[in-house]
Design a protein around this motif. Structure first.
Motif, PDB file in Angstrom:
ATOM      1  N   VAL A  11     -27.868   8.039 -33.095  1.00  0.00           N
ATOM      2  CA  VAL A  11     -28.558   7.037 -33.909  1.00  0.00           C
ATOM      3  C   VAL A  11     -28.786   7.654 -35.286  1.00  0.00           C
ATOM      4  N   VAL A  12     -28.328   6.970 -36.317  1.00  0.00           N
ATOM      5  CA  VAL A  12     -28.405   7.537 -37.660  1.00  0.00           C
ATOM      6  C   VAL A  12     -29.273   6.657 -38.561  1.00  0.00           C
ATOM      7  N   ASP A  13     -29.832   7.298 -39.566  1.00  0.00           N
ATOM      8  CA  ASP A  13     -30.534   6.571 -40.616  1.00  0.00           C
ATOM      9  C   ASP A  13     -30.409   7.377 -41.896  1.00  0.00           C
ATOM     10  N   VAL A  14     -30.291   6.676 -43.006  1.00  0.00           N
ATOM     11  CA  VAL A  14     -30.194   7.344 -44.303  1.00  0.00           C
ATOM     12  C   VAL A  14     -31.231   6.756 -45.245  1.00  0.00           C
ATOM     13  N   GLU A  15     -31.697   7.574 -46.161  1.00  0.00           N
ATOM     14  CA  GLU A  15     -32.557   7.119 -47.252  1.00  0.00           C
ATOM     15  C   GLU A  15     -31.887   7.511 -48.560  1.00  0.00           C
ATOM     16  N   GLY A  16     -32.011   6.631 -49.554  1.00  0.00           N
ATOM     17  CA  GLY A  16     -31.347   6.857 -50.827  1.00  0.00           C
ATOM     18  C   GLY A  16     -32.320   6.988 -51.983  1.00  0.00           C
ATOM     19  N   ASN A  17     -31.748   7.215 -53.158  1.00  0.00           N
ATOM     20  CA  ASN A  17     -32.573   7.441 -54.354  1.00  0.00           C
ATOM     21  C   ASN A  17     -32.903   6.152 -55.094  1.00  0.00           C
ATOM     22  N   GLY A  18     -32.434   5.013 -54.565  1.00  0.00           N
ATOM     23  CA  GLY A  18     -32.773   3.735 -55.178  1.00  0.00           C
ATOM     24  C   GLY A  18     -31.760   3.242 -56.180  1.00  0.00           C
ATOM     25  N   PRO A  21     -24.445   2.419 -56.680  1.00  0.00           N
ATOM     26  CA  PRO A  21     -24.581   2.860 -55.289  1.00  0.00           C
ATOM     27  C   PRO A  21     -25.546   4.036 -55.195  1.00  0.00           C
ATOM     28  N   PRO A  22     -26.132   4.244 -54.002  1.00  0.00           N
ATOM     29  CA  PRO A  22     -27.181   5.253 -53.890  1.00  0.00           C
ATOM     30  C   PRO A  22     -26.642   6.674 -53.737  1.00  0.00           C
ATOM     31  N   ASP A  23     -27.430   7.617 -54.222  1.00  0.00           N
ATOM     32  CA  ASP A  23     -27.284   9.010 -53.814  1.00  0.00           C
ATOM     33  C   ASP A  23     -28.176   9.207 -52.595  1.00  0.00           C
ATOM     34  N   LEU A  24     -27.710   9.962 -51.634  1.00  0.00           N
ATOM     35  CA  LEU A  24     -28.525  10.231 -50.456  1.00  0.00           C
ATOM     36  C   LEU A  24     -29.649  11.199 -50.783  1.00  0.00           C
ATOM     37  N   VAL A  25     -30.809  10.979 -50.154  1.00  0.00           N
ATOM     38  CA  VAL A  25     -31.905  11.942 -50.229  1.00  0.00           C
ATOM     39  C   VAL A  25     -32.306  12.434 -48.838  1.00  0.00           C
ATOM     40  N   TRP A  45     -31.574  16.236 -42.591  1.00  0.00           N
ATOM     41  CA  TRP A  45     -31.343  16.931 -43.852  1.00  0.00           C
ATOM     42  C   TRP A  45     -32.046  16.201 -44.988  1.00  0.00           C
ATOM     43  N   LEU A  46     -32.672  16.961 -45.858  1.00  0.00           N
ATOM     44  CA  LEU A  46     -33.134  16.469 -47.147  1.00  0.00           C
ATOM     45  C   LEU A  46     -32.197  17.024 -48.207  1.00  0.00           C
ATOM     46  N   THR A  47     -31.877  16.222 -49.198  1.00  0.00           N
ATOM     47  CA  THR A  47     -30.939  16.667 -50.222  1.00  0.00           C
ATOM     48  C   THR A  47     -31.376  16.155 -51.588  1.00  0.00           C
ATOM     49  N   LYS A  48     -31.187  16.986 -52.588  1.00  0.00           N
ATOM     50  CA  LYS A  48     -31.530  16.613 -53.951  1.00  0.00           C
ATOM     51  C   LYS A  48     -30.430  15.723 -54.523  1.00  0.00           C
ATOM     52  N   PRO A  49     -30.767  14.512 -54.951  1.00  0.00           N
ATOM     53  CA  PRO A  49     -29.729  13.610 -55.461  1.00  0.00           C
ATOM     54  C   PRO A  49     -29.273  14.002 -56.864  1.00  0.00           C
ATOM     55  N   ASN A  50     -28.080  13.562 -57.214  1.00  0.00           N
ATOM     56  CA  ASN A  50     -27.573  13.823 -58.562  1.00  0.00           C
ATOM     57  C   ASN A  50     -28.387  13.086 -59.619  1.00  0.00           C
ATOM     58  N   LEU A  68     -38.006  16.938 -53.651  1.00  0.00           N
ATOM     59  CA  LEU A  68     -36.586  17.194 -53.410  1.00  0.00           C
ATOM     60  C   LEU A  68     -35.992  18.217 -54.365  1.00  0.00           C
ATOM     61  N   ASP A  69     -36.775  18.657 -55.322  1.00  0.00           N
ATOM     62  CA  ASP A  69     -36.244  19.487 -56.399  1.00  0.00           C
ATOM     63  C   ASP A  69     -35.627  20.790 -55.896  1.00  0.00           C
ATOM     64  N   ASP A  70     -36.186  21.361 -54.819  1.00  0.00           N
ATOM     65  CA  ASP A  70     -35.677  22.648 -54.326  1.00  0.00           C
ATOM     66  C   ASP A  70     -34.746  22.482 -53.119  1.00  0.00           C
ATOM     67  N   LYS A  71     -34.370  21.228 -52.809  1.00  0.00           N
ATOM     68  CA  LYS A  71     -33.488  20.985 -51.666  1.00  0.00           C
ATOM     69  C   LYS A  71     -32.025  21.156 -52.086  1.00  0.00           C
ATOM     70  N   PRO A  72     -31.154  21.458 -51.149  1.00  0.00           N
ATOM     71  CA  PRO A  72     -29.735  21.632 -51.491  1.00  0.00           C
ATOM     72  C   PRO A  72     -29.102  20.325 -51.938  1.00  0.00           C
ATOM     73  N   GLY A  73     -28.102  20.421 -52.785  1.00  0.00           N
ATOM     74  CA  GLY A  73     -27.344  19.241 -53.176  1.00  0.00           C
ATOM     75  C   GLY A  73     -26.428  18.790 -52.053  1.00  0.00           C
ATOM     76  N   TRP A  74     -25.871  17.590 -52.197  1.00  0.00           N
ATOM     77  CA  TRP A  74     -25.021  17.037 -51.142  1.00  0.00           C
ATOM     78  C   TRP A  74     -23.825  17.924 -50.840  1.00  0.00           C
ATOM     79  N   GLU A  75     -23.220  18.505 -51.858  1.00  0.00           N
ATOM     80  CA  GLU A  75     -22.048  19.343 -51.642  1.00  0.00           C
ATOM     81  C   GLU A  75     -22.361  20.526 -50.728  1.00  0.00           C
ATOM     82  N   GLU A  76     -23.617  20.956 -50.732  1.00  0.00           N
ATOM     83  CA  GLU A  76     -24.014  22.107 -49.911  1.00  0.00           C
ATOM     84  C   GLU A  76     -24.234  21.744 -48.447  1.00  0.00           C
ATOM     85  N   ILE A  77     -24.515  20.501 -48.153  1.00  0.00           N
ATOM     86  CA  ILE A  77     -24.842  20.129 -46.770  1.00  0.00           C
ATOM     87  C   ILE A  77     -23.827  19.187 -46.135  1.00  0.00           C
ATOM     88  N   LYS A  78     -22.889  18.681 -46.911  1.00  0.00           N
ATOM     89  CA  LYS A  78     -22.020  17.629 -46.381  1.00  0.00           C
ATOM     90  C   LYS A  78     -21.192  18.096 -45.191  1.00  0.00           C
TER      91      LYS A  78
END
Length: 200
Positions: A11-18, A21-25, A45-50, A68-78
């Motif tokens: 079961v998945v859920d995502v939250e975006g930056n608003g 299209p959204p960046d994932l957070v 995972w929490l991730t800092k959006p672009n 989110l400022d100190d969280k990894p970017g998407w490229e680091e967790i994808k």
């Protein structure tokens, strides 16, 4: 419903930056094993959006730019997210949204199938006036005492959706019946339409 007959399902859920299209957070992936959500093997995972989180989005899920400022970017967790999802089935509420956003962020990812608990709820509870996650929680009253975080966070919403999926599955005799009711046409796992017999 015999839960041992189920394929691997998250079961998945995502939250975006608003943004659109959204960046994932935030991404959450919660396995359902033997008819229970398995938090011990869940991914979150929490991730800092672009682009910055909009004030509206921050009010909804509570994830601010400062958090989110100190969280990894998407490229680091994808790669870790992709490895967790693998080729398993996924389930989500209003699954078109989660599938579309995850597919945009993981172009190589292809789930075995996509269960939409919104579509399933409309097939299962035909007399409800609303089918939002909140409305279904109110109707089904699942035990959410072990749910992490709070409503509108990906981890909480994935846990709530898992409990609702498990409850609705009891209305169906087999995995195949569940799939027929819950997989939107055109998404992975959708039952093939029966071919009309022809002379050719």
């Amino acid at each position: 419903m015999n839960f041992s007959s189920w394929p691997t399902l998250l079961v998945v859920d995502v939250e975006g930056n608003g943004c659109n299209p959204p960046d994932l957070v935030e991404v959450a992936a919660l396995p359902v094993l033997d008819g229970q959500p398995d938090k011990s093997t869940a991914g979150a995972w929490l991730t800092k959006p672009n682009r910055p989180v909009t004030p509206f989005a921050a009010r909804v899920h509570g994830l601010t730019n400062q958090m989110l400022d100190d969280k990894p970017g998407w490229e680091e967790i994808k790669d870790a997210v992709h490895a967790c999802l693998g080729t398993a089935w996924i389930a989500a509420h209003n699954a078109h949204v989660d599938y579309r956003v995850l597919s945009a962020h993981l172009p190589q990812w292809q789930p075995a199938g996509v269960i939409d608990t919104l579509r399933l709820a409309k097939a299962t509870y035909r007399d409800l006036h609303r089918y939002s996650l909140d409305a279904l929680i109110e109707h089904e009253t699942p035990d959410l005492s072990q749910a992490p975080a709070h409503r509108h966070r990906a981890t909480f919403d994935a846990y709530a959706t898992a409990q609702l999926l498990i409850a609705m599955a009891s209305h169906y005799e087999s995995w195949e019946q569940l799939v027929a009711a819950a997989v939107p046409p055109g998404l992975p796992g959708s039952p093939e339409p029966e071919q009309e017999p022809t002379l050719w």
